[in-house]
Design a protein around this motif. Sequence first.
Motif, PDB file in Angstrom:
ATOM      1  N   SER A  49     -51.702 -46.735 -27.528  1.00 55.57           N
ATOM      2  CA  SER A  49     -52.891 -47.555 -27.729  1.00 55.57           C
ATOM      3  C   SER A  49     -52.700 -48.360 -28.997  1.00 55.57           C
ATOM      4  N   TYR A  50     -52.982 -49.672 -28.927  1.00 57.33           N
ATOM      5  CA  TYR A  50     -52.812 -50.526 -30.102  1.00 57.33           C
ATOM      6  C   TYR A  50     -54.143 -50.967 -30.691  1.00 57.33           C
ATOM      7  N   ASP A  51     -55.235 -50.493 -30.081  1.00 60.19           N
ATOM      8  CA  ASP A  51     -56.558 -50.838 -30.606  1.00 60.19           C
ATOM      9  C   ASP A  51     -57.576 -49.950 -29.891  1.00 60.19           C
ATOM     10  N   SER A  94     -48.961 -45.352 -36.047  1.00 63.57           N
ATOM     11  CA  SER A  94     -48.185 -46.299 -36.854  1.00 63.57           C
ATOM     12  C   SER A  94     -49.025 -47.545 -37.105  1.00 63.57           C
ATOM     13  N   LEU A  95     -48.585 -48.302 -38.103  1.00 63.67           N
ATOM     14  CA  LEU A  95     -49.235 -49.575 -38.382  1.00 63.67           C
ATOM     15  C   LEU A  95     -48.819 -50.609 -37.347  1.00 63.67           C
ATOM     16  N   TRP A  96     -49.698 -51.575 -37.108  1.00 62.75           N
ATOM     17  CA  TRP A  96     -49.330 -52.699 -36.256  1.00 62.75           C
ATOM     18  C   TRP A  96     -48.216 -53.497 -36.944  1.00 62.75           C
ATOM     19  N   GLY A  97     -47.239 -53.939 -36.161  1.00 61.17           N
ATOM     20  CA  GLY A  97     -46.140 -54.723 -36.701  1.00 61.17           C
ATOM     21  C   GLY A  97     -45.046 -53.826 -37.253  1.00 61.17           C
ATOM     22  N   GLY A  98     -43.888 -54.420 -37.646  1.00 58.10           N
ATOM     23  CA  GLY A  98     -42.768 -53.627 -38.130  1.00 58.10           C
ATOM     24  C   GLY A  98     -43.087 -52.911 -39.414  1.00 58.10           C
TER      25      GLY A  98
ATOM     26  N   SER B  31     -35.103 -52.429 -36.170  1.00 58.20           N
ATOM     27  CA  SER B  31     -34.969 -51.447 -37.246  1.00 58.20           C
ATOM     28  C   SER B  31     -34.489 -50.143 -36.620  1.00 58.20           C
ATOM     29  N   LEU B  32     -34.063 -49.235 -37.472  1.00 57.85           N
ATOM     30  CA  LEU B  32     -33.574 -47.953 -36.971  1.00 57.85           C
ATOM     31  C   LEU B  32     -34.126 -46.879 -37.908  1.00 57.85           C
ATOM     32  N   SER B  96     -41.167 -55.701 -28.784  1.00 61.21           N
ATOM     33  CA  SER B  96     -42.417 -54.969 -28.974  1.00 61.21           C
ATOM     34  C   SER B  96     -42.758 -54.893 -30.450  1.00 61.21           C
ATOM     35  N   ASN B  97     -44.050 -54.859 -30.745  1.00 63.48           N
ATOM     36  CA  ASN B  97     -44.476 -54.707 -32.139  1.00 63.48           C
ATOM     37  C   ASN B  97     -44.649 -53.253 -32.544  1.00 63.48           C
ATOM     38  N   TYR B  98     -44.454 -52.334 -31.598  1.00 64.68           N
ATOM     39  CA  TYR B  98     -44.768 -50.961 -31.990  1.00 64.68           C
ATOM     40  C   TYR B  98     -43.936 -49.892 -31.285  1.00 64.68           C
ATOM     41  N   GLN B  99     -43.258 -50.230 -30.192  1.00 62.70           N
ATOM     42  CA  GLN B  99     -42.576 -49.181 -29.446  1.00 62.70           C
ATOM     43  C   GLN B  99     -41.197 -48.876 -30.015  1.00 62.70           C
ATOM     44  N   LEU B 100     -40.833 -47.591 -29.950  1.00 61.73           N
ATOM     45  CA  LEU B 100     -39.524 -47.129 -30.373  1.00 61.73           C
ATOM     46  C   LEU B 100     -38.749 -46.629 -29.163  1.00 61.73           C
ATOM     47  N   ILE B 101     -37.444 -46.777 -29.222  1.00 67.37           N
ATOM     48  CA  ILE B 101     -36.527 -46.171 -28.253  1.00 67.37           C
ATOM     49  C   ILE B 101     -35.922 -44.959 -28.948  1.00 67.37           C
TER      50      ILE B 101
END
Lengths: 113, 112
Positions: A49-51, A94-98, B31-32, B96-101
């Motif tokens: 879920s992102y929001d 986690s936070l939104w975005g990298g 990123s890793l 994706s802005n949030y998913q990890l592999i």
Amino acid sequence: DVKVTQSSRYLVKRTGEKVFLECVQDMDHENMFWYRQDPGLGLRLIYFSYDVKMKEKGDIPEGYSVSREKKERFSLILESASTNQTSMYLCASSLWGGPYEQYFGPGTRLTVT
Amino acid sequence: TQLLEQSPQFLSIQEGENLTVYCNSSSVFSSLQWYRQEPGEGPVLLVTVVTGGEVKKLKRLTFQFGDARKDSSLHITAAQPGDTGLYLCAGGRMDSNYQLIWGAGTKLIIKP
């Protein structure tokens, strides 16, 4: 200190029961995730879920649903528990975005008999 | 489908030895991350690497991100019993802005 809490560490349910797993985070994170972890299979994403009220299916959503009514709380629901859903369930946020850093709760070890 | 292959799956060594765990993919990651998980607990983030060729050190642990951002390694010098655990690598998806592999993990046992 960042904190993700899960409602139960251990849970034993019978086949066919409806099961609720709850997760709460205190970091004001936008993203929340539910994974299951099985030996040799790693972490598999069930839902994320992102929001608030927003959800997307992960890799293995079958047999599960989720609810996010408040930003800090993300619930996983097993509509009718089955023995193949016996697993370790992990919640993360986690936070939104990298850069995608996820913070995990301690996990719930669910056994369905 | 993006995959992240982790090796070895299992490693048991004596205290004081050095070791390296690898995480490889044919895909590029934004990123890793490396996590460590103890039995009955959730994974705990150790480090994030973002730039190709980046090297980060955390006491006796050295993390490296490949130049092409497709692979990573974790090197432990003079392993201690406290390093025992499951080490997981996870790559950030480019789409994706949030998913990890996630890699499947390396179970590490350090014997005293």
